[in-house]
Every structure is written in C-alpha cells, then in structure tokens.
Motif scaffolding. Structure first.
Motif, PDB file in Angstrom:
ATOM      1  N   GLU A  63       0.634  -1.249   0.187  1.00  0.00           N
ATOM      2  CA  GLU A  63      -0.105   0.019  -0.026  1.00  0.00           C
ATOM      3  C   GLU A  63       0.921   1.296  -0.047  1.00  0.00           C
ATOM      4  N   VAL A  64       2.253   1.342  -0.076  1.00  0.00           N
ATOM      5  CA  VAL A  64       2.970   2.441  -0.236  1.00  0.00           C
ATOM      6  C   VAL A  64       2.425   3.438  -1.184  1.00  0.00           C
ATOM      7  N   THR A  65       2.567   4.693  -0.995  1.00  0.00           N
ATOM      8  CA  THR A  65       2.353   5.667  -1.841  1.00  0.00           C
ATOM      9  C   THR A  65       3.503   6.636  -2.546  1.00  0.00           C
ATOM     10  N   ARG A  66       4.603   6.133  -1.966  1.00  0.00           N
ATOM     11  CA  ARG A  66       5.798   6.570  -2.786  1.00  0.00           C
ATOM     12  C   ARG A  66       7.011   5.730  -2.729  1.00  0.00           C
ATOM     13  N   ILE A  67       7.932   5.803  -3.500  1.00  0.00           N
ATOM     14  CA  ILE A  67       9.194   4.983  -3.514  1.00  0.00           C
ATOM     15  C   ILE A  67      10.154   5.940  -3.782  1.00  0.00           C
ATOM     16  N   TYR A  68      11.162   5.665  -3.078  1.00  0.00           N
ATOM     17  CA  TYR A  68      12.349   6.319  -2.938  1.00  0.00           C
ATOM     18  C   TYR A  68      13.689   5.630  -3.617  1.00  0.00           C
ATOM     19  N   SER A  69      14.659   6.217  -4.122  1.00  0.00           N
ATOM     20  CA  SER A  69      15.839   5.530  -4.455  1.00  0.00           C
ATOM     21  C   SER A  69      16.743   6.534  -5.257  1.00  0.00           C
ATOM     22  N   HIS A  70      17.903   6.021  -5.751  1.00  0.00           N
ATOM     23  CA  HIS A  70      18.718   6.599  -6.710  1.00  0.00           C
ATOM     24  C   HIS A  70      18.070   6.406  -7.923  1.00  0.00           C
ATOM     25  N   SER A  71      18.321   7.524  -9.008  1.00  0.00           N
ATOM     26  CA  SER A  71      17.588   7.485 -10.092  1.00  0.00           C
ATOM     27  C   SER A  71      18.150   6.161 -10.882  1.00  0.00           C
ATOM     28  N   HIS A  72      19.300   5.802 -10.925  1.00  0.00           N
ATOM     29  CA  HIS A  72      19.926   4.574 -11.505  1.00  0.00           C
ATOM     30  C   HIS A  72      19.073   3.379 -10.996  1.00  0.00           C
ATOM     31  N   ALA A  73      18.916   3.261  -9.524  1.00  0.00           N
ATOM     32  CA  ALA A  73      18.424   2.065  -9.004  1.00  0.00           C
ATOM     33  C   ALA A  73      16.815   2.002  -9.530  1.00  0.00           C
ATOM     34  N   ILE A  74      16.184   3.122  -9.562  1.00  0.00           N
ATOM     35  CA  ILE A  74      14.866   3.285  -9.894  1.00  0.00           C
ATOM     36  C   ILE A  74      14.611   2.505 -11.487  1.00  0.00           C
ATOM     37  N   ALA A  75      15.725   3.208 -12.225  1.00  0.00           N
ATOM     38  CA  ALA A  75      15.514   2.543 -13.648  1.00  0.00           C
ATOM     39  C   ALA A  75      15.936   1.251 -13.958  1.00  0.00           C
ATOM     40  N   GLN A  76      16.765   0.751 -12.886  1.00  0.00           N
ATOM     41  CA  GLN A  76      17.327  -0.817 -13.034  1.00  0.00           C
ATOM     42  C   GLN A  76      15.967  -1.759 -12.564  1.00  0.00           C
ATOM     43  N   CYS A  77      14.970  -1.083 -11.863  1.00  0.00           N
ATOM     44  CA  CYS A  77      13.847  -1.966 -11.264  1.00  0.00           C
ATOM     45  C   CYS A  77      12.482  -1.484 -11.879  1.00  0.00           C
ATOM     46  N   HIS A  78      12.719  -1.222 -13.312  1.00  0.00           N
ATOM     47  CA  HIS A  78      11.564  -0.673 -14.113  1.00  0.00           C
ATOM     48  C   HIS A  78      10.514  -1.779 -14.153  1.00  0.00           C
ATOM     49  N   ARG A  79      10.809  -2.958 -14.439  1.00  0.00           N
ATOM     50  CA  ARG A  79       9.825  -4.151 -14.829  1.00  0.00           C
ATOM     51  C   ARG A  79       9.030  -4.237 -13.390  1.00  0.00           C
ATOM     52  N   PHE A  80       9.761  -4.369 -12.350  1.00  0.00           N
ATOM     53  CA  PHE A  80       9.031  -4.570 -11.042  1.00  0.00           C
ATOM     54  C   PHE A  80       7.984  -3.588 -10.630  1.00  0.00           C
TER      55      PHE A  80
END
Length: 284
Positions: free
Chosen positions: A98-115
């Motif tokens: 139920e999380v409403t926002r996800i934080y990380s480094h921009s590279h990490a966000i891009a690396q987990c796009h499918r999930f």
C-alpha cells in the motif's frame, strides 16, 4: 589508513569498501568531488568512487572531475554485483503493497523498472542522492507509507524490513568502482589480483581528418585489446571532446609506451590516468 567513499553509510560504494578494506577506517562523503578533494587535501589516504554501471553507463561526474579538476592516479578497480531490494519501515511491513511513494537513486529506479511497472503502476518514484539516503528517509518517517530500493547493508544499517528481494530487471548488473590515491605504495588488498588495466585520456589534434582512426590503429597493430573507449566533452565549446580509453593490460615498457609515443607524434595529448589491478567481488 583512512578510506573515503561516496556516502552516506550503507551505499553500494561502502559495501565495496567493506569487502576490500575491512580493517581500515571508513569515512563517508556526501558527493564524489568532496571525496576526491579529501585525497588532495590529505584528509584521507584512499578514495573509492563509482565509475561505471553495466546498465546505466558511466558516472559522468567521476570521469569529469577525475580528468579535469584533480590529478589523482587510479590505483585499483573493484567490480561489485548490484542487487536491489524493496524495503519498508518495520511498522509498514504487513501492508507494504500500500505504499504511496518509492524512493531511491535514479539509477536504481531505472534498474527496477519492470518490478515497479508491474507491482506499483501509478505510484510515483522519487530520486534521492543515493540508495542509502532513500533508506535513511524511510527510517526517519515511519508514519508515512513509503518504501526504498536499496541494498541489504542499507536495510541492516537503517533497521528496515526487506519485503521483496532481487527486484532488479537484469541479473548481470555490476558497478565498477575506482580506488584513488596520491600515495603510490602497492595496495596489499590487491596483491592477489590476476587482471590489470591501463586507462588513458587522449585529446585529438584539432581539425585533423582521420585522427581517431589513427589513434585506434596505434593500438590495433600492436594487438592491444581495448575494453572501452568513451568520449567526454572538454567543456570548451561544442564539438570539443577527449577520449577515455581502457587497455586490458598492465603498463609495460614497450607496447603501451610505443602507442603513446605514436599518438603524441600525431599531435594528440595523452595522459595516463592509471595502470592498476582489478578485482571482481561476489555477494551471497
């Protein structure tokens, strides 16, 4: 010996440092330039900073600062597998979906796009300065339904619960870190390394047709294997570039010096950024 690294605590850079320099004092720095400046100012003995990610490419601030702002030799390279995990505050572990926002480094966000696209479509992702900074934010705001993408060290350091492991899109994701120091003594941690690399910075002569072809020929006929060649802007005007070239061998007395001499005869500027051992780490 004091080893500086890109912080805060529990970044992938610290993970690499802990694996290699486990008995030394470790000091985090907020930015890559600050970490390099600390070497120049003798505040630390070594700096470990990220240079390249297998999926996202080179870390431009590292390349640019290393080639244009400071003069610190590369004395070692550490390659670390990158495993990204989805984590929340323990107070939100049961309702993590139920999380409403996800934080990380921009590279990490891009690396987990499918999930993220499959599990959290429509949930905004926000970039932070590092994966560890994202984990620290989650720790400090337990009342918010937020999550971080970070490594296992970050979960341990900031007391978070990993609710989904290995959410990265590609299994073969690695980051290269370089070890920088002005002190030329051999690093005992790298004494068992079997592979070496030499990195050059090459500036082409202006307005000379075929200059890059001639540079590459200097390596080709000597059978010097290049693992990377990358252009970076010189910041002196559009169309002005230099090249960073990785050679897969240790600086010798004949082949590489011969190639350098040939390039300089062509009017190129050549600087050796380092000739150094490299090691590949593994994570459990």
């Amino acid at each position: 010996m004091k080893v500086g690294y890109l912080g805060p605590k529990a970044t992938f850079t610290e993970l690499a440092v802990k694996k290699v320099f486990n008995t030394q004092e470790h000091l985090p720095f907020q930015t890559i330039p600050e970490c390099m400046d600390a070497v120049v100012n003798n505040d630390i003995d070594l700096a470990v900073v990220p240079l390249e990610n297998a999926l996202e490419g080179s870390v431009n601030i590292t390349l640019d600062y290393l080639t244009q702002e400071v003069d610190i030799p590369i004395v070692g390279e550490i390659t670390l597998p990158i495993k990204q995990h989805f984590m929340v505050h323990p107070a939100n572990a049961e309702n993590w979906q139920e999380v409403t926002r996800i934080y990380s480094h921009s590279h990490a966000i891009a690396q987990c796009h499918r999930f993220l696209h499959k599990q959290f479509k429509g949930v905004p992702s926000e970039s932070k300065s590092s994966t560890a900074a994202a984990a620290k934010l989650v720790q400090e705001t337990p009342e918010s339904k937020i999550a971080a993408i970070a490594n296992e060290l970050a979960a341990e350091e900031y007391g978070l619960t990993i609710v989904k492991r290995n959410i990265h899109d590609f299994d073969y994701n690695h980051t290269r870190f370089v070890v920088l120091t002005e002190k030329q003594e051999q690093l005992l941690e790298f004494s068992g390394a079997n592979y070496y690399k030499t990195t050059l910075m090459v500036t082409l002569p202006s307005d000379q047709a075929g200059a890059l072809h001639q540079v590459l020929s200097a390596f080709a006929w000597r059978r010097l294997n290049l693992s990377k060649i990358e252009s970076r802007p010189m910041k002196t005007g559009i169309g002005n570039y230099f090249f960073v070239i990785d050679i897969e061998m240790k600086l010798d007395e004949v082949l590489i010096p011969g190639a350098i001499a040939e390039m300089e005869a062509l009017g190129c500027g050549v600087k050796v950024l380092g000739s150094y051992p490299k090691i590949m780490l593994e994570l459990n």
